[in-house]
Design a protein around this motif. Structure first.
Motif, PDB file in Angstrom:
ATOM      1  N   GLU A  52       0.789  -1.108  -0.151  1.00 23.20           N
ATOM      2  CA  GLU A  52      -0.145   0.130   0.234  1.00 23.20           C
ATOM      3  C   GLU A  52       0.799   1.205   0.059  1.00 23.20           C
ATOM      4  O   GLU A  52       0.639   2.097  -0.719  1.00 23.20           O
ATOM      5  CB  GLU A  52      -1.047  -0.076   1.112  1.00 23.20           C
ATOM      6  CG  GLU A  52      -2.048  -1.151   1.266  1.00 23.20           C
ATOM      7  CD  GLU A  52      -2.549  -1.144   2.758  1.00 23.20           C
ATOM      8  OE1 GLU A  52      -2.409  -0.300   3.469  1.00 23.20           O
ATOM      9  OE2 GLU A  52      -3.556  -1.940   2.499  1.00 23.20           O
ATOM     10  N   VAL A  53       1.892   1.129   0.917  1.00 20.92           N
ATOM     11  CA  VAL A  53       2.668   2.445   1.196  1.00 20.92           C
ATOM     12  C   VAL A  53       3.627   2.498  -0.413  1.00 20.92           C
ATOM     13  O   VAL A  53       3.593   3.688  -0.864  1.00 20.92           O
ATOM     14  CB  VAL A  53       3.878   2.448   2.325  1.00 20.92           C
ATOM     15  CG1 VAL A  53       4.661   3.501   2.117  1.00 20.92           C
ATOM     16  CG2 VAL A  53       2.752   2.038   3.389  1.00 20.92           C
ATOM     17  N   ALA A  54       4.205   1.513  -0.837  1.00 23.95           N
ATOM     18  CA  ALA A  54       4.951   1.542  -2.057  1.00 23.95           C
ATOM     19  C   ALA A  54       4.192   2.176  -3.105  1.00 23.95           C
ATOM     20  O   ALA A  54       4.606   3.028  -4.100  1.00 23.95           O
ATOM     21  CB  ALA A  54       5.774   0.315  -2.375  1.00 23.95           C
ATOM     22  N   ARG A  55       2.725   1.710  -3.237  1.00 23.82           N
ATOM     23  CA  ARG A  55       2.319   1.931  -4.528  1.00 23.82           C
ATOM     24  C   ARG A  55       1.642   3.092  -4.578  1.00 23.82           C
ATOM     25  O   ARG A  55       1.060   3.907  -5.704  1.00 23.82           O
ATOM     26  CB  ARG A  55       1.058   0.879  -4.855  1.00 23.82           C
ATOM     27  CG  ARG A  55       1.602  -0.539  -5.337  1.00 23.82           C
ATOM     28  CD  ARG A  55       0.551  -1.532  -5.077  1.00 23.82           C
ATOM     29  NE  ARG A  55       1.336  -2.859  -5.453  1.00 23.82           N
ATOM     30  CZ  ARG A  55       0.547  -4.137  -5.503  1.00 23.82           C
ATOM     31  NH1 ARG A  55      -0.627  -3.801  -5.026  1.00 23.82           N
ATOM     32  NH2 ARG A  55       1.235  -5.150  -5.678  1.00 23.82           N
ATOM     33  N   ARG A  56       1.808   3.875  -3.588  1.00 26.98           N
ATOM     34  CA  ARG A  56       1.264   5.433  -3.591  1.00 26.98           C
ATOM     35  C   ARG A  56       2.336   6.398  -4.332  1.00 26.98           C
ATOM     36  O   ARG A  56       1.992   7.200  -4.961  1.00 26.98           O
ATOM     37  CB  ARG A  56       1.165   6.019  -2.184  1.00 26.98           C
ATOM     38  CG  ARG A  56      -0.036   5.203  -1.395  1.00 26.98           C
ATOM     39  CD  ARG A  56      -0.270   6.095  -0.230  1.00 26.98           C
ATOM     40  NE  ARG A  56      -0.973   5.457   0.858  1.00 26.98           N
ATOM     41  CZ  ARG A  56      -0.523   4.737   2.035  1.00 26.98           C
ATOM     42  NH1 ARG A  56       0.517   4.938   2.240  1.00 26.98           N
ATOM     43  NH2 ARG A  56      -1.440   4.239   2.637  1.00 26.98           N
ATOM     44  N   ASP A 102       3.478   0.173  -9.673  1.00 24.62           N
ATOM     45  CA  ASP A 102       3.857  -1.046 -10.192  1.00 24.62           C
ATOM     46  C   ASP A 102       4.627  -1.914  -9.343  1.00 24.62           C
ATOM     47  O   ASP A 102       5.325  -2.929  -9.652  1.00 24.62           O
ATOM     48  CB  ASP A 102       4.497  -0.906 -11.447  1.00 24.62           C
ATOM     49  CG  ASP A 102       3.439  -0.423 -12.719  1.00 24.62           C
ATOM     50  OD1 ASP A 102       2.045  -0.704 -12.568  1.00 24.62           O
ATOM     51  OD2 ASP A 102       3.902   0.119 -13.599  1.00 24.62           O
ATOM     52  N   ALA A 103       4.904  -1.525  -8.199  1.00 17.06           N
ATOM     53  CA  ALA A 103       5.606  -1.912  -7.149  1.00 17.06           C
ATOM     54  C   ALA A 103       5.096  -3.605  -6.805  1.00 17.06           C
ATOM     55  O   ALA A 103       4.033  -3.712  -6.858  1.00 17.06           O
ATOM     56  CB  ALA A 103       5.572  -1.019  -5.731  1.00 17.06           C
ATOM     57  N   ARG A 104       6.334  -4.131  -6.813  1.00 18.00           N
ATOM     58  CA  ARG A 104       5.981  -5.642  -6.580  1.00 18.00           C
ATOM     59  C   ARG A 104       6.613  -6.035  -5.064  1.00 18.00           C
ATOM     60  O   ARG A 104       7.493  -5.524  -4.610  1.00 18.00           O
ATOM     61  CB  ARG A 104       6.957  -6.623  -7.495  1.00 18.00           C
ATOM     62  CG  ARG A 104       6.359  -6.403  -9.028  1.00 18.00           C
ATOM     63  CD  ARG A 104       7.342  -7.347  -9.928  1.00 18.00           C
ATOM     64  NE  ARG A 104       7.219  -8.773  -9.401  1.00 18.00           N
ATOM     65  CZ  ARG A 104       8.067  -9.583 -10.059  1.00 18.00           C
ATOM     66  NH1 ARG A 104       8.944  -9.460 -10.964  1.00 18.00           N
ATOM     67  NH2 ARG A 104       7.769 -10.882  -9.561  1.00 18.00           N
TER      68      ARG A 104
END
Length: 268
Positions: free
Chosen positions: A90-94, A98-100
């Motif tokens: 959730e944090v990375a995709r803000r 496309d974060a995996r």
């Protein structure tokens, strides 16, 4: 009564589970009465415990955000528990849509919950593995695929290495992981320490000694040693609230009371 979707079929709701107790501390909803009762007893012994857990979660969020802002799109969260309440994806995709993320946990209960929560998410995987066997963990197809492209990967060991006893060689575990990480990768790490509140170290370790996951608190020197081979990012290894706070006043007058040390290191 219909079983909520996030509860795996056959779940034992009468026995406390560490991952769900942690969810209690965070104010989450993925827990049962038995988990809340264990959390209540722990808080009676140490009233600041929920604040410490939230400080740890805050560090995780800031570290992931920091790395995502610098282009990281691959995250390996080892000892992830249940990915709720501000989880890595959730944090990375803000910042990086496309974060995996590959979540890893030894607890089959946490893994089952996590797979239900992330069902249908093609950029997130959940595996059951033991970080004390890092080579087997790295050989899992989901982890191997995350590392295969040679792009920098953020490896997260947040509030997990204190569950590894000295004789199980936590430094060696990190070394194996480090050697598999592509250049430019990062290590995100937090660890319980007795330095901030030596008066609480004994009772807290005694509490966890009565569970399947005994706790080993370590010194700042011990935690710094875990970053061997990494270049520590400023401000280095500090108490949880002190790592790149969003507002200086949020650190508070006694950051040492959070009893956790945290840092981020970069691999050249």
């Amino acid at each position: 009564m219909k079983r909520p979707r996030w509860i795996p079929e056959g779940t034992d709701q009468e026995t406390p589970n560490v991952a769900r107790v942690y969810d209690c501390y965070l104010g989450g909803s993925h827990n049962f009465a038995a988990d809340r009762e264990m959390a209540r007893k722990a808080v009676e012994l140490w009233p600041e415990l929920p604040k410490i857990m939230r400080a740890n979660r805050g560090f995780l969020r800031r570290a992931v955000q920091y790395l995502a802002e610098r282009g990281f799109t691959r995250f390996l969260d080892i000892g992830s528990g249940i990915p709720t309440f501000g989880a890595v994806h959730e944090v990375a995709r803000r910042i990086q849509p496309d974060a995996r993320v590959v979540y890893v946990d030894i607890d089959p209960v946490a893994v089952a919950h996590s797979r239900l929560i992330l069902e249908g998410d093609e950029r997130a995987a959940v595996i059951e593995a033991d970080m004390r066997e890092p080579r087997a963990l790295l050989a899992d197809p989901a982890v191997a695929d995350l590392l295969a492209a040679g792009e920098p990967v953020a490896v997260l060991l947040v509030a997990v290495l204190h569950f590894v006893r000295d004789e199980e060689d936590p430094v060696g575990i990190v070394r194996v992981l480090r050697d598999a990480m592509p250049p430019g990768s990062a290590l995100v790490l937090s660890h319980a320490s007795f330095e901030g509140r030596p008066d609480q170290a004994g009772p807290h370790q005694d509490l966890y000694a009565r569970t399947p996951t005994p706790l080993t608190m370590r010194s700042r020197e011990d935690v710094v040693r875990l970053f061997d081979g990494f270049e520590l990012i400023e401000p280095g290894v500090v108490y949880l609230p002190e790592w790149r706070p969003e507002r200086p006043e949020s650190v508070g007058p006694h950051p040492e009371r959070m009893t956790g040390l945290a840092g981020v290191g970069r691999l050249s």
